[in-house]
Design an enzyme around this catalytic site. Sequence first.
Site, PDB file in Angstrom:
ATOM      1  N   LYS A  42      43.074  43.603  91.759  1.00 14.91           N
ATOM      2  CA  LYS A  42      43.610  44.640  92.642  1.00 14.91           C
ATOM      3  C   LYS A  42      42.857  45.970  92.535  1.00 14.91           C
ATOM      4  O   LYS A  42      42.952  46.799  93.430  1.00 14.91           O
ATOM      5  CB  LYS A  42      45.105  44.834  92.394  1.00 14.91           C
ATOM      6  CG  LYS A  42      45.928  43.607  92.747  1.00 14.91           C
ATOM      7  CD  LYS A  42      45.882  43.275  94.237  1.00 14.91           C
ATOM      8  CE  LYS A  42      46.719  42.045  94.571  1.00 14.91           C
ATOM      9  NZ  LYS A  42      46.775  41.762  96.012  1.00 14.91           N
ATOM     10  N   SER A 255      49.137  33.320  87.613  1.00 11.97           N
ATOM     11  CA  SER A 255      48.651  32.760  88.887  1.00 11.97           C
ATOM     12  C   SER A 255      47.383  31.947  88.658  1.00 11.97           C
ATOM     13  O   SER A 255      47.110  31.001  89.402  1.00 11.97           O
ATOM     14  CB  SER A 255      48.430  33.862  89.929  1.00 11.97           C
ATOM     15  OG  SER A 255      47.269  34.609  89.663  1.00 11.97           O
TER      16      SER A 255
END
Length: 311
Positions: A42, A255
Site C-alpha cells: 500500500k 493474504s
Amino acid sequence: MAKSVLDLIGKTPVVELRSLSPRRAIRLFAKLEGQNPSGSIKDRIVAYMLQRARDDGRLRPGQEIVEATTGNTGIALALLGRQLGHPVKVVVPDNAFGDVVQALKALEAEIESVPATLGIKSAIDVAQEIARRDAAFLLDQFGSSDNPRCHYETTAPELLSQLPDLDAFVCGLGTGGTAMGIGRRLKEQNPAVKVIVAEPHPGHNLQGMRSLAEGNIPPILDLRGLDAKIVVSSANAFRGVRELLRREGILAGLSSGAVLYAALKWAQRIERGRIVMLFADSGWKYLNSPAYSLDRSLEDEAHTFDEVLWW
Ligand SMILES: Cc1ncc(COP(=O)(O)O)c(C=O)c1O
C-alpha cells in the site's frame, strides 16, 4: 543512498519458492511487498495517489487526509502522509487486528472505529462524510483509478524487469487495484498471461482481503480482466503462511497464505509454467493471530471448508 523514505518504496525482491513447487515443471516465485517502508504494497498506491493529488491541486499543503481501511492503507497513509505534512484520519472496522490498530496509534493517526458488522461499505460512507464535513481529502482507494494506474505504471514494469517470461500472476483481492493494474500491463505485454485472484470466503478473517459474495464490488474492479478467482478459506490461508515459514523461511501476511494456496490450485490445472505470486505484506503484524498460534484445531478445520475454483 536514498534521499528520504519515499525513495525506498518499491524495488521489492522476487524470490523463487523451490520447496513449495509441486513438481519440476512448475516454478513458483513471490514478490515480497512487505519490504516496503510501512510494510506493505500500500505504500506504492498511497505515495502515487498523494503525489498526483498534490500535482493537480486536489490535495493542498497541510490538508487533512481521510480514508476507510482495514489496515495496510491506513498504516501507509499514516506514515507517508505525515512525511508529506498532512494529518491523517482513518476509518477502521472494529474487528481490525489489534496489532494493526496499535501500529496506527504508534503512527499517531486519528482512528475512527465503525462496527465491523456493517461492513467496509459503511466505513467508506463514514470516510466520505468526514471528508465533506471537515473539507478533508479522501484518498478513495476503492474508487480512484489512480490505484490501479499506480500498479500499471510502476509495479508491473518493475515485475516484468525481474521476470520477463511469466505465465501466470496470482494476487489477493481487496480493492482490486493490484489485480487490475498489474494484470492489464502483463496481458498487454503477453496476452497469454493468466491473471488469478485469491478471494476469501464470506465472513473470513483475512486482513486486507474482500469477499465479493458479501456484496459491493469495488468500483475499480472489472472481473473481465481476470482469468480465475479462487475462493480460499481462512484456515487454508493460515496453513499457507505456516508452510511459507516452515519450508521457505518467509514470514508472510495472511493474504499471502491465501495467494499461495490459490497458486497451488492453479498449478493443478496446468502442465508447466512460471507462476508469480504477489505477497502484499509480511507476517509481523499477525504473530498474535490464529495463523501463527500453532493451534492444531485449525488444521482440522481446514477440512471442513470448501475452496472453490470459478471459471
Ligand atoms: C494484506 C493485503 N493483501 C491483499 C490486499 C489486496 O490488494 P488490493 O486492494 O490491491 O486488491 C490488501 C489490500 O488492502 C492487503 O492489505
